[in-house]
Enzyme design. Structure first.
Site, PDB file in Angstrom:
ATOM      1  N   LEU A  18      -1.106   1.778   4.225  1.00  0.00           N
ATOM      2  CA  LEU A  18      -2.174   2.557   4.837  1.00  0.00           C
ATOM      3  C   LEU A  18      -3.422   2.457   3.981  1.00  0.00           C
ATOM      4  O   LEU A  18      -3.330   2.350   2.755  1.00  0.00           O
ATOM      5  CB  LEU A  18      -1.760   4.034   4.970  1.00  0.00           C
ATOM      6  CG  LEU A  18      -0.520   4.334   5.809  1.00  0.00           C
ATOM      7  CD1 LEU A  18      -0.216   5.833   5.776  1.00  0.00           C
ATOM      8  CD2 LEU A  18      -0.683   3.858   7.247  1.00  0.00           C
ATOM      9  N   ASP A  19      -4.576   2.521   4.629  1.00  0.00           N
ATOM     10  CA  ASP A  19      -5.835   2.550   3.894  1.00  0.00           C
ATOM     11  C   ASP A  19      -5.871   3.765   2.981  1.00  0.00           C
ATOM     12  O   ASP A  19      -5.190   4.770   3.228  1.00  0.00           O
ATOM     13  CB  ASP A  19      -7.020   2.617   4.857  1.00  0.00           C
ATOM     14  CG  ASP A  19      -7.111   1.399   5.764  1.00  0.00           C
ATOM     15  OD1 ASP A  19      -6.618   0.333   5.358  1.00  0.00           O
ATOM     16  OD2 ASP A  19      -7.677   1.521   6.864  1.00  0.00           O
ATOM     17  N   MET A  20      -6.692   3.695   1.964  1.00  0.00           N
ATOM     18  CA  MET A  20      -6.804   4.772   0.995  1.00  0.00           C
ATOM     19  C   MET A  20      -7.034   6.125   1.680  1.00  0.00           C
ATOM     20  O   MET A  20      -6.408   7.128   1.328  1.00  0.00           O
ATOM     21  CB  MET A  20      -7.952   4.467   0.026  1.00  0.00           C
ATOM     22  CG  MET A  20      -8.305   5.610  -0.913  1.00  0.00           C
ATOM     23  SD  MET A  20      -9.629   5.133  -2.045  1.00  0.00           S
ATOM     24  CE  MET A  20     -10.079   6.727  -2.707  1.00  0.00           C
ATOM     25  N   THR A  63      -6.505   6.953   4.853  1.00  0.00           N
ATOM     26  CA  THR A  63      -5.618   7.237   5.987  1.00  0.00           C
ATOM     27  C   THR A  63      -4.369   7.918   5.441  1.00  0.00           C
ATOM     28  O   THR A  63      -3.802   7.482   4.441  1.00  0.00           O
ATOM     29  CB  THR A  63      -5.230   5.947   6.730  1.00  0.00           C
ATOM     30  OG1 THR A  63      -6.405   5.350   7.269  1.00  0.00           O
ATOM     31  CG2 THR A  63      -4.254   6.234   7.859  1.00  0.00           C
ATOM     32  N   ARG A  91      -9.051   1.302  13.492  1.00  0.00           N
ATOM     33  CA  ARG A  91     -10.455   1.622  13.247  1.00  0.00           C
ATOM     34  C   ARG A  91     -11.375   0.630  13.949  1.00  0.00           C
ATOM     35  O   ARG A  91     -12.395   1.014  14.550  1.00  0.00           O
ATOM     36  CB  ARG A  91     -10.716   1.651  11.746  1.00  0.00           C
ATOM     37  CG  ARG A  91      -9.884   2.708  11.013  1.00  0.00           C
ATOM     38  CD  ARG A  91      -9.876   2.514   9.508  1.00  0.00           C
ATOM     39  NE  ARG A  91     -11.204   2.697   8.937  1.00  0.00           N
ATOM     40  CZ  ARG A  91     -11.484   2.432   7.668  1.00  0.00           C
ATOM     41  NH1 ARG A  91     -10.537   1.978   6.847  1.00  0.00           N
ATOM     42  NH2 ARG A  91     -12.707   2.625   7.216  1.00  0.00           N
TER      43      ARG A  91
END
Length: 360
Positions: free
Chosen positions: A142-144, A146, A263
């Protein structure tokens, strides 16, 4: 020592050992090569070559190699929602990088997992219980900024099995996202290829396959719409005020797993994720043109929503088959506090507006 075992049935009679192992355990070619070279495939307790034939009742055992991570341990709080000897599932909090990368060598999820592993393996005499050590492997990332569920495999066998499930569409991932604007369609699908326009920067965007775009598919379903007119600002000195008619809470299912997929796709729909400074303007490079390249450790110098300071995106549930036990797994993680607070603020403001206009 972690091991897999199988008692041969009548239908296995006459098959070679290597065939039975592949059929019963779905072991990758890379791991199979290592198992054979290290004599880790046993029949009735003794190492055997892969060409021998199996008879009914033989106990076939695969002893998996022991591995260990060497990440720097850090005492980072972890919300572990499931764990056994083969894997753990963590509800990652926003603001935490998943994996050490260039520029982010510490304060990551893997540093926290390593610390927790060493704490569990510590004996009173100061030694470590080797059976409790493992190599940390993130099956999904996961993105930082998210939040939500991340699967941590404790062995390459488990990771390989889960990756195959993802490739076959058998590992089902659902996300929750709060989007800018009112999405009119109740449900649908975004099928647009995503690629990396510039290898020097992390921004993804929709690209034709000829330009390096990869097939990317996201299914969506509206959970709730919020009639709440507001403005979204962009710009440093004299912000441009863009009118928005409301918000939409969405359930999203990933059929592919591209970086920044949700996104990018939601931005392409004209409904970027609330708080997403990178993709809220319809073109990720507009952000860089306006604000420049962020300093190391600085990821969001622009605040684009009054509701939340990061993208309102949460990995809410996972459905998959346990690689070892065969159990059907379904794991959920409720929305984090900042997303709950954002929804509560919208609901309160909408309720107050309705009361002022006489709408019940």
């Amino acid at each position: 020592m972690a091991s897999l075992s199988y008692k041969a049935q009548v239908q296995d009679c006459g098959k070679q050992l290597k065939t039975v192992v592949k059929e019963q355990f779905s072991i990758s070619s890379r791991l199979m090569t290592r198992l054979r070279s290290e004599e880790r495939i046993l029949v009735n307790g003794a190492p055997m070559p892969g060409w021998i034939t199996i008879v009914e009742g033989d106990l076939v055992e695969v002893q998996l190699p022991r591995e260990r991570s060497e990440f720097e341990p850090e005492d980072i709080p972890l919300d572990i929602v499931y764990e056994d000897q083969w894997m753990m599932v963590i509800n990652k909090q926003p603001g935490i990088v998943a994996h050490p990368t260039k520029g982010n060598y510490s304060h990551t999820l893997l540093n926290g997992i390593t610390y927790r592993m060493l704490e569990d393996a510590a004996r009173p005499d100061g030694s470590l219980d080797e059976e409790k050590l493992f190599k940390v492997r993130l099956t999904n990332r996961l993105d930082m900024n998210t939040s939500g569920l991340v699967i941590v495999a404790k062995h390459s066998y488990v990771q390989d099995h889960l990756v195959r499930q993802m490739q076959q569409g058998k590992l089902v991932k659902h996300y929750r996202a709060l989007l800018e604007g009112i999405v009119e369609e109740d449900e649908g699908r975004v099928d647009l290829p995503i690629g990396l326009p510039d290898e020097n920067f992390p921004e993804r965007w929709v690209l034709d396959p000829e330009q390096g775009g990869y097939p990317s598919v996201t299914e969506f379903k509206v959970i709730k719409r919020y009639q709440h007119p507001h403005f979204m600002a962009f710009g440093r000195e004299t912000p441009e005020m863009r009118p928005i008619d409301g918000y939409t809470l969405m359930d999203l299912r990933l059929l592919t797993g591209r970086t920044h997929q949700i996104r990018v796709h939601m931005s392409q729909m004209g409904h970027p994720v609330v708080g997403d400074h990178l993709y809220c303007h319809g073109d990720p490079f507009k952000y860089r043109e306006e604000f420049g390249t962020p300093e190391k450790g600085e990821t969001n110098p622009e605040v684009v929503s009054e509701l939340i300071g990061r993208q309102a995106l949460h990995a809410a549930s996972l459905k998959f088959t346990h690689p070892v036990t065969g159990e059907e797994m379904f794991i959920e993680a409720e929305l984090p506090g900042d997303m709950k607070e954002a929804l509560a603020r919208i609901s309160d403001q909408q309720r107050n507006s309705n009361e002022q206009t006489g709408i019940i």
